[in-house]
Design a protein around this motif. Structure first.
Motif, mmCIF file in Angstrom:
data_model
loop_
_atom_site.group_PDB
_atom_site.id
_atom_site.type_symbol
_atom_site.label_atom_id
_atom_site.label_comp_id
_atom_site.label_asym_id
_atom_site.label_seq_id
_atom_site.Cartn_x
_atom_site.Cartn_y
_atom_site.Cartn_z
ATOM 1 N N ALA A 95 38.503 46.494 45.457
ATOM 2 C CA ALA A 95 37.836 48.141 45.508
ATOM 3 C C ALA A 95 36.770 48.059 46.789
ATOM 4 O O ALA A 95 37.135 49.836 46.881
ATOM 5 N N VAL A 96 36.076 47.499 47.360
ATOM 6 C CA VAL A 96 35.011 47.565 48.075
ATOM 7 C C VAL A 96 36.146 48.287 49.677
ATOM 8 O O VAL A 96 35.625 48.889 50.250
ATOM 9 N N GLU A 97 36.547 47.340 50.087
ATOM 10 C CA GLU A 97 38.113 47.488 51.137
ATOM 11 C C GLU A 97 37.964 48.942 51.058
ATOM 12 O O GLU A 97 38.178 49.364 51.927
ATOM 13 N N LEU A 98 38.875 49.268 49.670
ATOM 14 C CA LEU A 98 39.638 50.479 49.650
ATOM 15 C C LEU A 98 38.839 51.636 49.844
ATOM 16 O O LEU A 98 39.106 52.584 50.525
ATOM 17 N N ARG A 99 37.743 51.483 49.282
ATOM 18 C CA ARG A 99 36.649 52.035 49.798
ATOM 19 C C ARG A 99 36.006 52.751 50.814
ATOM 20 O O ARG A 99 35.766 54.357 51.351
ATOM 21 N N ARG A 100 35.922 51.515 51.656
ATOM 22 C CA ARG A 100 35.589 51.518 52.963
ATOM 23 C C ARG A 100 37.144 52.533 53.546
ATOM 24 O O ARG A 100 37.205 52.848 54.639
ATOM 25 N N ALA A 101 38.119 52.338 53.334
ATOM 26 C CA ALA A 101 38.913 52.495 53.714
ATOM 27 C C ALA A 101 39.378 53.937 53.327
ATOM 28 O O ALA A 101 40.063 54.463 53.485
ATOM 29 N N GLY A 102 38.701 54.982 52.872
ATOM 30 C CA GLY A 102 38.995 56.122 51.739
ATOM 31 C C GLY A 102 39.544 55.954 50.809
ATOM 32 O O GLY A 102 40.063 57.443 50.743
ATOM 33 N N GLN A 103 39.959 55.289 50.696
ATOM 34 C CA GLN A 103 41.320 55.047 49.066
ATOM 35 C C GLN A 103 40.313 54.645 48.031
ATOM 36 O O GLN A 103 40.854 54.098 47.311
ATOM 37 N N ASP A 104 39.404 56.322 47.728
ATOM 38 C CA ASP A 104 38.779 56.132 46.588
ATOM 39 C C ASP A 104 39.698 55.728 44.589
ATOM 40 O O ASP A 104 39.556 54.820 43.911
ATOM 41 N N ALA A 105 41.158 56.228 45.469
ATOM 42 C CA ALA A 105 41.595 56.604 43.892
ATOM 43 C C ALA A 105 42.201 55.260 44.514
ATOM 44 O O ALA A 105 42.212 54.918 42.289
ATOM 45 N N GLU A 106 42.500 54.390 44.789
ATOM 46 C CA GLU A 106 43.175 53.167 44.714
ATOM 47 C C GLU A 106 41.970 52.212 44.496
ATOM 48 O O GLU A 106 43.068 50.980 43.749
ATOM 49 N N ALA A 107 41.071 52.944 44.476
ATOM 50 C CA ALA A 107 40.312 51.643 44.440
ATOM 51 C C ALA A 107 39.575 51.411 42.617
ATOM 52 O O ALA A 107 38.819 50.643 42.437
ATOM 53 N N LEU A 108 40.009 52.616 42.478
ATOM 54 C CA LEU A 108 38.976 53.241 40.989
ATOM 55 C C LEU A 108 39.765 51.495 39.952
ATOM 56 O O LEU A 108 38.718 51.489 39.569
ATOM 57 N N PRO A 109 41.341 52.135 39.628
ATOM 58 C CA PRO A 109 42.095 50.986 39.015
ATOM 59 C C PRO A 109 41.069 49.209 39.110
ATOM 60 O O PRO A 109 40.651 48.664 38.159
ATOM 61 N N LYS A 110 40.295 49.225 40.327
ATOM 62 C CA LYS A 110 40.303 47.820 40.871
ATOM 63 C C LYS A 110 38.724 47.329 39.938
ATOM 64 O O LYS A 110 38.803 46.534 39.866
ATOM 65 N N PHE A 111 38.357 48.602 40.150
ATOM 66 C CA PHE A 111 36.420 49.133 39.392
ATOM 67 C C PHE A 111 36.821 48.588 37.922
ATOM 68 O O PHE A 111 35.791 47.853 37.528
ATOM 69 N N GLU A 112 37.713 49.891 37.979
ATOM 70 C CA GLU A 112 37.888 49.544 36.295
ATOM 71 C C GLU A 112 38.248 48.283 35.310
ATOM 72 O O GLU A 112 37.513 47.951 34.193
ATOM 73 N N GLU A 113 38.891 47.674 36.121
ATOM 74 C CA GLU A 113 39.027 45.931 36.042
ATOM 75 C C GLU A 113 38.149 45.697 35.544
ATOM 76 O O GLU A 113 37.937 44.213 34.946
ATOM 77 N N ALA A 114 37.266 45.138 37.128
ATOM 78 C CA ALA A 114 36.196 44.220 37.325
ATOM 79 C C ALA A 114 35.185 44.293 35.884
ATOM 80 O O ALA A 114 34.435 43.675 35.510
ATOM 81 N N TYR A 115 35.050 45.811 35.552
ATOM 82 C CA TYR A 115 33.702 46.727 34.865
ATOM 83 C C TYR A 115 34.085 45.740 33.483
ATOM 84 O O TYR A 115 33.240 45.370 33.064
ATOM 85 N N ARG A 116 35.973 46.259 33.404
ATOM 86 C CA ARG A 116 36.608 45.629 32.046
ATOM 87 C C ARG A 116 36.095 44.363 31.056
ATOM 88 O O ARG A 116 35.184 43.425 30.855
#
Length: 116
Positions: free
Chosen positions: A42-63
């Motif tokens: 998710a961090v790599e996706l955010r660095r690439a400007g892909q916040d929408a793609e990173a969100l489900p990964k962060f949500e799952e990590a948090y879950r």
């Protein structure tokens, strides 16, 4: 009758207990390593400007592991997507963690991004 060593028997009991915990949902089969992997992706996706793609990964990590760091990372991603109230809740949650090493290290950055 076959005699089982105490070490083998102990390992079998441990494995069985973990399996039972996974079945009952008290322990995730994915475990902490998957949480770290999800967060890293998710961090790599955010660095690439892909916040929408990173969100489900962060949500799952948090879950899987609702740590203060996971809350903060999720909050920052939500903020980047303009989901302000959700971001506020997660950043607030993270900032309440006074003893968390990651939050302590990043507290100034988190505060500057938090709306309060």
């Amino acid at each position: 009758m076959t005699r089982i060593s105490a070490v083998t028997q102990g390992a079998w009991i441990f494995s069985t207990n973990i399996l039972l915990l996974q079945i009952t949902g008290l322990v995730s089969a994915e475990g902490p390593s998957n949480t770290k992997q999800l967060s890293a992706e998710a961090v790599e996706l955010r660095r690439a400007g892909q916040d929408a793609e990173a969100l489900p990964k962060f949500e799952e990590a948090y879950r899987l592991s609702p740590t203060p760091k996971a809350a903060a990372q999720l909050g920052l991603c939500l903020q980047a997507l303009g989901r302000w109230s959700e971001a506020d809740a997660r950043l607030s949650e993270a900032l309440k963690a006074k003893d968390d090493t990651w939050v302590r290290k990043n507290r100034d950055i988190l505060r500057s991004r938090w709306n309060r």
